[in-house]
Design a protein around this motif. Structure first.
Motif, PDB file in Angstrom:
ATOM      1  N   LYS A 104     -16.956  28.321  11.351  1.00 44.45           N
ATOM      2  CA  LYS A 104     -17.203  29.080  10.128  1.00 44.45           C
ATOM      3  C   LYS A 104     -16.776  28.326   8.879  1.00 44.45           C
ATOM      4  CE  LYS A 104     -16.098  33.571   8.017  1.00 44.45           C
ATOM      5  NZ  LYS A 104     -15.359  34.848   8.202  1.00 44.45           N
ATOM      6  N   LEU A 105     -15.639  27.653   8.961  1.00 44.25           N
ATOM      7  CA  LEU A 105     -15.073  26.994   7.781  1.00 44.25           C
ATOM      8  C   LEU A 105     -15.425  25.517   7.696  1.00 44.25           C
ATOM      9  CD1 LEU A 105     -11.563  28.694   7.938  1.00 44.25           C
ATOM     10  CD2 LEU A 105     -13.496  29.332   6.493  1.00 44.25           C
ATOM     11  N   GLY A 106     -16.098  24.993   8.716  1.00 44.08           N
ATOM     12  CA  GLY A 106     -16.574  23.615   8.663  1.00 44.08           C
ATOM     13  C   GLY A 106     -15.482  22.576   8.632  1.00 44.08           C
ATOM     14  N   PHE A 107     -14.430  22.772   9.428  1.00 42.85           N
ATOM     15  CA  PHE A 107     -13.357  21.776   9.482  1.00 42.85           C
ATOM     16  C   PHE A 107     -13.901  20.438   9.977  1.00 42.85           C
ATOM     17  CE2 PHE A 107     -10.518  25.582  10.104  1.00 42.85           C
ATOM     18  CZ  PHE A 107      -9.865  25.447   8.894  1.00 42.85           C
ATOM     19  N   LEU A 108     -13.407  19.360   9.387  1.00 48.95           N
ATOM     20  CA  LEU A 108     -13.791  18.018   9.793  1.00 48.95           C
ATOM     21  C   LEU A 108     -12.643  17.372  10.549  1.00 48.95           C
ATOM     22  CD1 LEU A 108     -15.511  16.805   6.496  1.00 48.95           C
ATOM     23  CD2 LEU A 108     -16.602  17.739   8.545  1.00 48.95           C
ATOM     24  N   ARG A 109     -12.972  16.424  11.412  1.00 51.82           N
ATOM     25  CA  ARG A 109     -11.952  15.750  12.215  1.00 51.82           C
ATOM     26  C   ARG A 109     -11.166  14.767  11.358  1.00 51.82           C
ATOM     27  NH1 ARG A 109     -10.472  15.528  17.268  1.00 51.82           N
ATOM     28  NH2 ARG A 109      -9.459  13.675  18.086  1.00 51.82           N
ATOM     29  N   ASN A 110      -9.840  14.756  11.529  1.00 51.60           N
ATOM     30  CA  ASN A 110      -8.947  13.857  10.815  1.00 51.60           C
ATOM     31  C   ASN A 110      -8.288  12.899  11.790  1.00 51.60           C
ATOM     32  OD1 ASN A 110      -8.537  15.020   7.875  1.00 51.60           O
ATOM     33  ND2 ASN A 110      -8.610  16.764   9.260  1.00 51.60           N
ATOM     34  N   ASN A 111      -7.840  11.754  11.249  1.00 52.84           N
ATOM     35  CA  ASN A 111      -7.055  10.795  12.039  1.00 52.84           C
ATOM     36  C   ASN A 111      -7.815  10.305  13.276  1.00 52.84           C
ATOM     37  OD1 ASN A 111      -4.781  11.016  10.318  1.00 52.84           O
ATOM     38  ND2 ASN A 111      -4.095  12.839  11.419  1.00 52.84           N
ATOM     39  N   ASP A 112      -7.437   9.163  13.744  1.00 50.39           N
ATOM     40  CA  ASP A 112      -8.042   8.608  14.959  1.00 50.39           C
ATOM     41  C   ASP A 112      -7.088   8.886  16.110  1.00 50.39           C
ATOM     42  OD1 ASP A 112      -9.567   7.264  16.768  1.00 50.39           O
ATOM     43  OD2 ASP A 112      -8.920   5.263  16.130  1.00 50.39           O
ATOM     44  N   THR A 113      -7.103  10.143  16.580  1.00 46.66           N
ATOM     45  CA  THR A 113      -6.142  10.536  17.604  1.00 46.66           C
ATOM     46  C   THR A 113      -6.837  11.188  18.776  1.00 46.66           C
ATOM     47  OG1 THR A 113      -5.839  12.644  16.478  1.00 46.66           O
ATOM     48  CG2 THR A 113      -4.261  10.904  15.962  1.00 46.66           C
ATOM     49  N   ASN A 114      -6.199  11.092  19.911  1.00 45.48           N
ATOM     50  CA  ASN A 114      -6.682  11.776  21.110  1.00 45.48           C
ATOM     51  C   ASN A 114      -5.589  12.719  21.571  1.00 45.48           C
ATOM     52  OD1 ASN A 114      -9.240  10.395  21.512  1.00 45.48           O
ATOM     53  ND2 ASN A 114      -7.997   8.573  21.960  1.00 45.48           N
ATOM     54  N   ILE A 115      -5.755  13.995  21.255  1.00 40.80           N
ATOM     55  CA  ILE A 115      -4.722  14.975  21.561  1.00 40.80           C
ATOM     56  C   ILE A 115      -5.169  15.815  22.748  1.00 40.80           C
ATOM     57  CG2 ILE A 115      -3.450  16.954  20.662  1.00 40.80           C
ATOM     58  CD1 ILE A 115      -3.861  15.756  17.871  1.00 40.80           C
ATOM     59  N   ASP A 161       0.825  -1.211   0.000  1.00 41.91           N
ATOM     60  CA  ASP A 161       0.000   0.000   0.000  1.00 41.91           C
ATOM     61  C   ASP A 161       0.855   1.257   0.000  1.00 41.91           C
ATOM     62  OD1 ASP A 161      -2.358  -1.418   0.044  1.00 41.91           O
ATOM     63  OD2 ASP A 161      -2.341  -1.611   2.235  1.00 41.91           O
ATOM     64  N   LEU A 162       2.143   1.105  -0.239  1.00 45.18           N
ATOM     65  CA  LEU A 162       3.104   2.195  -0.333  1.00 45.18           C
ATOM     66  C   LEU A 162       3.340   2.893   1.010  1.00 45.18           C
ATOM     67  CD1 LEU A 162       2.152   3.787  -3.771  1.00 45.18           C
ATOM     68  CD2 LEU A 162       3.999   2.208  -3.267  1.00 45.18           C
ATOM     69  N   CYS A 163       2.297   3.437   1.599  1.00 47.05           N
ATOM     70  CA  CYS A 163       2.500   4.221   2.806  1.00 47.05           C
ATOM     71  C   CYS A 163       1.252   4.225   3.661  1.00 47.05           C
ATOM     72  CB  CYS A 163       2.876   5.658   2.439  1.00 47.05           C
ATOM     73  SG  CYS A 163       3.151   6.725   3.858  1.00 47.05           S
ATOM     74  N   HIS A 164       1.368   3.674   4.863  1.00 46.06           N
ATOM     75  CA  HIS A 164       0.250   3.711   5.813  1.00 46.06           C
ATOM     76  C   HIS A 164       0.439   4.911   6.731  1.00 46.06           C
ATOM     77  CE1 HIS A 164      -1.453  -0.087   4.554  1.00 46.06           C
ATOM     78  NE2 HIS A 164      -0.264  -0.658   4.636  1.00 46.06           N
ATOM     79  N   CYS A 165       0.699   6.065   6.128  1.00 46.02           N
ATOM     80  CA  CYS A 165       1.013   7.259   6.901  1.00 46.02           C
ATOM     81  C   CYS A 165      -0.271   7.963   7.328  1.00 46.02           C
ATOM     82  CB  CYS A 165       1.871   8.222   6.077  1.00 46.02           C
ATOM     83  SG  CYS A 165       3.388   7.476   5.441  1.00 46.02           S
ATOM     84  N   LYS A 166      -0.200   8.620   8.483  1.00 45.75           N
ATOM     85  CA  LYS A 166      -1.340   9.403   8.935  1.00 45.75           C
ATOM     86  C   LYS A 166      -1.324  10.765   8.256  1.00 45.75           C
ATOM     87  CE  LYS A 166      -0.993  10.616  13.312  1.00 45.75           C
ATOM     88  NZ  LYS A 166      -0.639  10.536  14.754  1.00 45.75           N
ATOM     89  N   VAL A 167      -2.455  11.438   8.310  1.00 39.49           N
ATOM     90  CA  VAL A 167      -2.538  12.788   7.766  1.00 39.49           C
ATOM     91  C   VAL A 167      -1.881  13.748   8.749  1.00 39.49           C
ATOM     92  CG1 VAL A 167      -4.082  14.654   7.056  1.00 39.49           C
ATOM     93  CG2 VAL A 167      -4.643  12.287   6.469  1.00 39.49           C
ATOM     94  N   VAL A 168      -0.928  14.544   8.268  1.00 40.62           N
ATOM     95  CA  VAL A 168      -0.226  15.507   9.109  1.00 40.62           C
ATOM     96  C   VAL A 168      -0.308  16.890   8.475  1.00 40.62           C
ATOM     97  CG1 VAL A 168       1.349  13.755  10.020  1.00 40.62           C
ATOM     98  CG2 VAL A 168       2.000  15.090   7.978  1.00 40.62           C
ATOM     99  N   GLY A 197      -8.179  16.909  15.351  1.00 38.29           N
ATOM    100  CA  GLY A 197      -7.490  15.623  15.437  1.00 38.29           C
ATOM    101  C   GLY A 197      -6.199  15.517  14.659  1.00 38.29           C
ATOM    102  N   LEU A 198      -5.537  16.636  14.407  1.00 36.70           N
ATOM    103  CA  LEU A 198      -4.243  16.600  13.744  1.00 36.70           C
ATOM    104  C   LEU A 198      -3.140  16.839  14.767  1.00 36.70           C
ATOM    105  CD1 LEU A 198      -4.994  18.665  10.502  1.00 36.70           C
ATOM    106  CD2 LEU A 198      -4.575  16.203  10.652  1.00 36.70           C
TER     107      LEU A 198
END
Length: 368
Positions: free
Chosen positions: A347-358, A24-31, A88-89
Motif C-alpha cells: 500500500k505504501l510502496g516501501f522500497l528496499r534499502n541497503n544491500d543486506t540479506n536478512i 566521506d565522513l561516514c560510510h554508515c548503512k541506513v538503519v 532490507g533494514l
C-alpha cells in the motif's frame, strides 16, 4: 605551485592514514530508529523490572528464534520486524539491551518502543514503568551523544539524517487513558478536545525529532482498536466497540493532516503517514478471506476468565496459532502481523534499502 599542491595532498593523506579521518565522513548503512508501544517493543520493558506491562512470560516468543520470551508482545514477530526484513533494514535491538554498543547502533539502529507507552506522559501510569514518547526521544538524544563522541558531530549528523524513523503510538492514549473512567483525561476532555490535545503534543514531539536530524519519518495510524478482544469483551454481544473505532478514525484523520503539514513546512523533511486501519479492519471483518478462522478472541487465554490482560504460563493456547488474528487480548499474532506488514509494504510502496540479506524468524504453519 604544483610542488606545493602535491605536498599538501601528501600531508593530507598522512593525516587521514594516521588519524583515521574519513574523507566521506561516514560510510554508515541506513538503519531504523523506532519509537512505539507494545506493538513495536522488542524487549525494553523486560528490563523495566517494576513494569506491569511485560511480555517476558511463557508463551510469548514461542514462534520466534529459540521459542523463549524475548520481550515482544506476540508469539512471533512485530509488524516492524517484518517490514524491516522485507525492505532490507536490520532489526534494531532494544535500547535497554545490555549488549548495545556504538558499533551495534551504527550497524542496526535502536528500538525505543515500550509496552504501555503513549504520546502523553500520563498514559499508562498504572503500569508503573514504561517509556512515553518524550522519554523515548530523550533516550534517542543520549544515543546521539554516544555516536557523536565516537565519529564526530559532522559524521554523526549525516548518519542520523540518512536514517529511517518510525513513530507508532496512540492506542494506549485511548485504551489505557482516555477510555478509562478513573483517569483525569477521561473527565477533562471531550472526544475532539482529547484528539486536539494529542495532536498538539505529537506536533511538538515530531518537530523535536526533526531538530535532532529525523528527515525520513513514518508515523503509523491506529487500527480498529474497538475490535481487539479486550474491547469486545466489554460488550454483552462480543461486538466491536463503535465509539472506540470512531476515535481511531478521528485520530488517523488528524494525524494524517499533521504529518502532511510538517512535511511541507519543516526543511528537507519527508514525513509520511501510514494508515493501517483498512488493512487491519479487513482482516478482522473477513478473516476467512485471509486464511484465518478466528478474529474475535485471543489464541492465548486463561479459559473463561476474561479479560486476562497478558498471556501467562497457566494460559491455554489455541490448536493452530496461524489461524488466529489475535495472540492475546490486545496484540495480533505473528501470522496477522505478517499479513498486515505485507499489505502496508504494498500500500505504501516501501522500497528496499541497503544491500543486506536478512533471514526472518517465521512462525510455523501450525502449532507444534
Amino acid at each position: 605551485m604544483q610542488v606545493k599542491m602535491k605536498l599538501m595532498v601528501a600531508i593530507l593523506a598522512i593525516i587521514v592514514t594516521v588519524f583515521g579521518i574519513s574523507m566521506d565522513l561516514c560510510h554508515c548503512k541506513v538503519v531504523q530508529f523506532i519509537f512505539g508501544d507494545s506493538l513495536s517493543d522488542v524487549g525494553n520493558n523486560k528490563y523495566l523490572t517494576k513494569s506491569l506491562a511485560n511480555a517476558n512470560l511463557p508463551w510469548y516468543g514461542i514462534d520466534f528464534g529459540n521459542g523463549l520470551p524475548n520481550g515482544r508482545f506476540c508469539n512471533g514477530r512485530t509488524v516492524a520486524d517484518i517490514i524491516g526484513d522485507q525492505i532490507g533494514l536490520p532489526r534494531p535491538p532494544a535500547f535497554l539491551d545490555p549488549s548495545l554498543t556504538e558499533d551495534v547502533i551504527m550497524e542496526n539502529g535502536v528500538n525505543y518502543a515500550s509496552g504501555g507507552g503513549g504520546i502523553l506522559n500520563e498514559t499508562g501510569s498504572y503500569f508503573i514503568q514504561r517509556f512515553c514518547l518524550y522519554k523515548q526521544i530523550e533516550l534517542f538524544q543520549g544515543t546521539q551523544e554516544l555516536i557523536q563522541a565516537k565519529i564526530g558531530e559532522e559524521a554523526a549528523g549525516k548518519f542520523f539524517e540518512e536514517a529511517s524513523y518510525v513513530v507508532a503510538l496512540g492506542s494506549n492514549d485511548f485504551i489505557n487513558n482516555y477510555l478509562m473512567p478513573v483517569t483525569s483525561d477521561a473527565w477533562s476532555y471531550s472526544d475532539q478536545g482529547f484528539i486536539t490535545y494529542l495532536m498538539e503534543t505529537l506536533q511538538a514531539q515530531l518537530t523535536l525529532l526533526h531538530s535532532l536530524g529525523a528527515r525520513q519519518l513514518m508515523v503509523f495510524g491506529l487500527g480498529p482498536m474497538g475490535c481487539i478482544p479486550l474491547q469486545r469483551v466489554l460488550s454483552s454481544s462480543g461486538a466491536c466497540q463503535d465509539k472506540t473505532n470512531k476515535l481511531a478514525l478521528s485520530f488517523n484523520e488528524a494525524t494524517s493532516k499533521l504529518v502532511n503539514q510538517l512535511s511541507r513546512n519543516l526543511p528537507n523533511a519527508t514525513f509520511q503517514f501510514g494508515d493501517a486501519y483498512d488493512v487491519v479492519n479487513d482482516v478482522i471483518t473477513n478473516p476467512n478471506k485471509h486464511g484465518f478462522n478466528n478474529s474475535d478472541s485471543p489464541c492465548c487465554s486463561f479459559g473463561k476468565i476474561r479479560p486476562s490482560l497478558t498471556c501467562i504460563p497457566a494460559s491455554k493456547l489455541c490448536a493452530d496459532r496461524s489461524k488466529y488474528v489475535f495472540w492475546d487480548e490486545y496484540h495480533p499474532s505473528d501470522s496477522a502481523n505478517e499479513l498486515i506488514a505485507n499489505e502496508l509494504i504494498r500500500k505504501l510502496g516501501f522500497l528496499r534499502n541497503n544491500d543486506t540479506n536478512i533471514v526472518p524468524s517465521p512462525a510455523p504453519d501450525s502449532a507444534p
